[in-house]
Design an enzyme around this catalytic site. Structure first.
Site, PDB file in Angstrom:
ATOM      1  N   THR A 189      12.814  -9.048   3.770  1.00 44.61           N
ATOM      2  CA  THR A 189      12.435  -7.737   3.240  1.00 44.61           C
ATOM      3  C   THR A 189      13.228  -7.335   2.007  1.00 44.61           C
ATOM      4  O   THR A 189      12.927  -6.314   1.396  1.00 44.61           O
ATOM      5  CB  THR A 189      12.633  -6.650   4.314  1.00 44.61           C
ATOM      6  OG1 THR A 189      14.006  -6.630   4.700  1.00 44.61           O
ATOM      7  CG2 THR A 189      11.759  -6.917   5.536  1.00 44.61           C
ATOM      8  N   LYS A 190      14.264  -8.122   1.663  1.00 46.44           N
ATOM      9  CA  LYS A 190      15.055  -7.820   0.467  1.00 46.44           C
ATOM     10  C   LYS A 190      15.480  -9.120  -0.188  1.00 46.44           C
ATOM     11  O   LYS A 190      15.336 -10.196   0.391  1.00 46.44           O
ATOM     12  CB  LYS A 190      16.266  -6.949   0.809  1.00 46.44           C
ATOM     13  CG  LYS A 190      17.281  -7.619   1.689  1.00 46.44           C
ATOM     14  CD  LYS A 190      18.450  -6.688   1.996  1.00 46.44           C
ATOM     15  CE  LYS A 190      19.534  -7.429   2.764  1.00 46.44           C
ATOM     16  NZ  LYS A 190      20.697  -6.576   3.008  1.00 46.44           N
ATOM     17  N   HIS A 197       0.839  -1.202   0.000  1.00 48.11           N
ATOM     18  CA  HIS A 197       0.000   0.000   0.000  1.00 48.11           C
ATOM     19  C   HIS A 197       0.870   1.246   0.000  1.00 48.11           C
ATOM     20  O   HIS A 197       2.020   1.215   0.446  1.00 48.11           O
ATOM     21  CB  HIS A 197      -0.914  -0.006   1.233  1.00 48.11           C
ATOM     22  CG  HIS A 197      -1.780  -1.214   1.301  1.00 48.11           C
ATOM     23  ND1 HIS A 197      -2.984  -1.298   0.662  1.00 48.11           N
ATOM     24  CD2 HIS A 197      -1.605  -2.409   1.915  1.00 48.11           C
ATOM     25  CE1 HIS A 197      -3.528  -2.480   0.879  1.00 48.11           C
ATOM     26  NE2 HIS A 197      -2.696  -3.181   1.627  1.00 48.11           N
ATOM     27  N   GLY A 201       8.626 -22.296   9.196  1.00 45.37           N
ATOM     28  CA  GLY A 201       7.333 -21.945   9.771  1.00 45.37           C
ATOM     29  C   GLY A 201       7.231 -20.491  10.191  1.00 45.37           C
ATOM     30  O   GLY A 201       8.151 -19.923  10.770  1.00 45.37           O
ATOM     31  N   SER A 249      12.610 -20.298  10.534  1.00 43.35           N
ATOM     32  CA  SER A 249      11.287 -20.037  11.096  1.00 43.35           C
ATOM     33  C   SER A 249      11.222 -18.627  11.665  1.00 43.35           C
ATOM     34  O   SER A 249      12.153 -18.172  12.327  1.00 43.35           O
ATOM     35  CB  SER A 249      10.985 -21.033  12.215  1.00 43.35           C
ATOM     36  OG  SER A 249      10.890 -22.325  11.696  1.00 43.35           O
ATOM     37  N   ARG A 257      18.619 -11.761   7.502  1.00 35.33           N
ATOM     38  CA  ARG A 257      19.989 -11.559   7.043  1.00 35.33           C
ATOM     39  C   ARG A 257      20.625 -12.926   6.871  1.00 35.33           C
ATOM     40  O   ARG A 257      20.130 -13.925   7.398  1.00 35.33           O
ATOM     41  CB  ARG A 257      20.775 -10.700   8.034  1.00 35.33           C
ATOM     42  CG  ARG A 257      20.903 -11.327   9.386  1.00 35.33           C
ATOM     43  CD  ARG A 257      21.658 -10.445  10.388  1.00 35.33           C
ATOM     44  NE  ARG A 257      21.662 -11.012  11.714  1.00 35.33           N
ATOM     45  CZ  ARG A 257      22.396 -12.027  12.125  1.00 35.33           C
ATOM     46  NH1 ARG A 257      23.223 -12.626  11.302  1.00 35.33           N
ATOM     47  NH2 ARG A 257      22.322 -12.467  13.362  1.00 35.33           N
TER      48      ARG A 257
END
Length: 187
Positions: A163-164, A113, A140, A158, A178
């Site tokens: 995010t990248k 969004h 998981g 898990s 990471r």
């Protein structure tokens, strides 16, 4: 350009568009049926998955419950497995290579969004595609965020929040995820 074309192009689009609403309803009817069919009826489950997804390999297994937005934007390779509670928000294309496994409650989200609150209140949204290579294992409750690409032989621990994008032969963990180790792909 219609709303579906905008959606697939990664532009702001109106999700209330009647064509998109109809497509989401079709997907919900299919995964609702899938989620109610016994695991013993593998032929029927496979047929429903192949109707729901854009493309699949021959060997595919999805444990119920499973949920998605459109289904047709999901493409999985050979030997795909998704465990209980998987959610794939396939507003944009989601592609998996061969031999991929998703542990319970994995979330794969292409939808996003606007950051600007005025634009966000408009109800318009957009999406970024996700690509996951061959031989990947997502642990998981891990989350794969919009626009992420993962290379081949990637293990996501898990609870990780990816995010990248990352390349081949790595283990990812944490929030944000990471690299915590590399994998010797020859062993």
């Amino acid at each position: 350009m219609n709303e579906k074309a905008k959606m697939l192009a990664g532009e702001l689009y109106n999700p209330a568009d009647s064509e998109l609403a109809e497509m989401r309803l079709r997907a919900r009817m299919l995964f609702e049926e899938l989620n109610s069919v016994s695991q013993q009826d593998k032929l029927r489950r496979d047929r429903l998955i192949k109707q729901l997804f854009g493309s699949t390999g021959e060997q595919i297994q999805i444990e119920s419950p499973f949920h998605c937005d459109y289904g047709e934007n999901i493409h999985v390779g050979e030997n795909f497995f998704a465990n209980f509670g998987c959610v794939i928000l396939d507003v944009a294309e989601v592609r998996f290579g061969n031999n991929c496994m998703l542990a319970p409650q994995v979330g794969i989200y292409t939808a996003t969004h606007p950051l600007n609150p005025v634009e966000r209140r408009s109800g318009r949204e957009y999406a970024k595609p996700i690509a996951i290579g061959n031989d990947c294992w997502i642990g998981g409750m891990a989350v794969i965020n919009p626009g992420v690409s993962l290379g081949n032989n990637v293990v996501v621990a898990s609870g990780a929040v990816v995010t990248k994008s990352f390349g081949d032969n790595v283990v990812l963990a944490g929030n944000p995820a990471r690299v915590i180790r590399t994998i010797n792909s020859e062993s």
